[in-house]
Design an enzyme around this catalytic site. Structure first.
Site, short mmCIF file in Angstrom:
data_model
loop_
_atom_site.label_atom_id
_atom_site.label_comp_id
_atom_site.label_asym_id
_atom_site.label_seq_id
_atom_site.Cartn_x
_atom_site.Cartn_y
_atom_site.Cartn_z
N HIS A 53 0.65 -0.75 -0.13
CA HIS A 53 -0.08 -0.20 0.00
C HIS A 53 1.37 1.18 -0.31
O HIS A 53 1.92 1.34 0.57
CB HIS A 53 -0.57 -0.16 1.55
CG HIS A 53 -2.13 -0.98 1.38
ND1 HIS A 53 -3.28 -1.29 2.19
CD2 HIS A 53 -2.42 -1.49 0.14
CE1 HIS A 53 -3.83 -2.65 1.75
NE2 HIS A 53 -3.48 -2.62 0.70
N GLU A 55 0.93 3.86 1.56
CA GLU A 55 1.29 4.58 3.13
C GLU A 55 2.78 3.42 3.77
O GLU A 55 3.74 4.37 4.34
CB GLU A 55 0.50 4.22 4.73
CG GLU A 55 -0.87 4.78 4.40
CD GLU A 55 -2.07 3.90 3.84
OE1 GLU A 55 -3.50 4.31 4.01
OE2 GLU A 55 -1.39 3.03 2.80
#
Length: 367
Positions: A53, A55
């Site tokens: 992802h 992040e």
């Protein structure tokens, strides 16, 4: 941070997220920017296939500089254990002090829980900024989560009088090279390109992205109840190289099903209504397979069925300054409308000149 700075960095996170569109399904295409003391220390966006992802990629780039920093994320950080750990916990563990995100994730596994975890850990959470843009960017993911189907863009390239070919079938080219290049850019940002069986038979299209310097291709979807498609065509010859998904009915010939399977195509059985594949069943099947954004390029019968079933979320038109006449092939087939009030309505959101052709984009009214 000032409000202007928040907008600037969140806009950057959104733009980073859009880099992943067409490549991250079934996951959303998210962007993340980490800022510490007015300096960007980390950036990331969802990788192809949906992981890692955004992040954790931004956090890895930031390293120790993430402690005390602000993370700008284009969607609520995930809060569940899937194939990767929760992004909310990764932000907590990295020592992030503040998170700015436009809106909640509609996935019931997240839906406010990511923000709640961050706040419970003492992290300041700011939401609502640039929410309209984020809603548009993640529309495909949201619709699949809420309705089980992908976001559908219907593209039509036609003459001034709404024709896509002459009476003899001559159609190349109604629009010019600038408009055609724009179509390839649009294909690139979608998970799949979809056409009806008539278009696949008549045009023998490749449905690939060309001349854009890309290293991936969208799934190529053909809606064909009986699978009566050319076995020597481009789609058949390249099915093992670029994915081909065929939506068909239960009455499709068993030998054709086996043949297409052997060629490398994926077969999706759909319901039949009124002698035709039910468009809602088709989209539900594509949604179940993970698609979030489908770019439909016709033909007329498929376009009419999607419009009549109220399944088109966005219209993209390319209109050329050429007139073909009533004997030409209409861009949209019969819809059986008796009254104007029954016609689907869309709201204009963009117009621009493309090398002498006119691009016009419309969104579903109220959408």
């Amino acid at each position: 941070m000032s409000a202007a700075q928040d907008r600037r960095y969140l806009a950057l996170a959104l733009s980073l997220g859009r880099r992943g569109q067409g490549r991250t399904w079934p996951n959303p295409a998210v962007g993340c920017v980490i800022v510490n003391d007015g300096r960007i220390v980390g950036r990331g966006w969802t990788a192809p296939g949906g992981r890692p992802h955004a992040e954790p990629q931004a956090l890895a780039q930031a390293g120790d500089a993430a402690r005390g920093a602000t993370a700008y994320v284009s969607l609520e950080p995930c809060a569940h254990h899937g194939k990767t750990p929760p992004c909310s916990q990764a932000l907590i563990d990295a020592g992030i002090a503040r998170v700015v995100a436009p809106l909640e994730d509609t996935d019931p596994r997240v839906s406010g829980q990511g923000f709640a975890q961050l706040r419970a850990a003492g992290i300041e959470v700011t939401t609502g900024l640039l929410a309209d843009q984020a809603e548009a960017d993640h529309a495909g993911f949201f619709i699949r989560t809420e309705q089980g189907r992908p976001f559908v863009t219907l593209k039509l390239a036609n003459s001034f009088d709404g024709r896509i070919a002459t009476a003899t079938g001559d159609s190349q080219w109604i629009t010019g090279p600038v408009a055609r290049r724009a179509v390839h850019a649009m294909r690139m940002r979608n998970d799949a390109v979809m056409v009806g069986a008539g278009t696949a038979r008549g045009d023998d299209p490749s449905l690939t992205v060309r001349d854009m310097g890309v290293d991936h291709q969208p799934v190529r979807v053909v809606v064909s109840r009986r699978l009566d498609l050319p076995l020597s065509g481009l789609l058949a010859r390249t099915a093992k190289d670029v994915p081909v998904w065929l939506c068909h009915g239960a009455d499709a010939d068993d030998m054709l099903q086996q043949t297409w399977d052997g060629l490398g195509a994926e077969l999706i059985r759909c319901d039949v209504t009124g002698g035709h594949l039910d468009p809602r069943s088709v989209l539900q099947g594509l949604g179940a397979a993970g698609l979030t954004r489908v770019f439909c390029e016709g033909g007329g019968a498929l376009a009419a069925s999607l419009l009549a079933a109220d399944l088109v979320d966005e219209l993209v038109g390319f209109s050329a300054g050429v007139v073909i006449g009533a004997e030409g092939t209409p861009a949209i087939g019969a819809m059986g409308l008796a009254r104007l009030v029954e016609a689907p309505r869309f709201e204009l959101i963009e117009t621009r000149d493309l090398g002498g052709d006119v691009l016009h984009r419309w969104r579903r009214s109220g959408g």
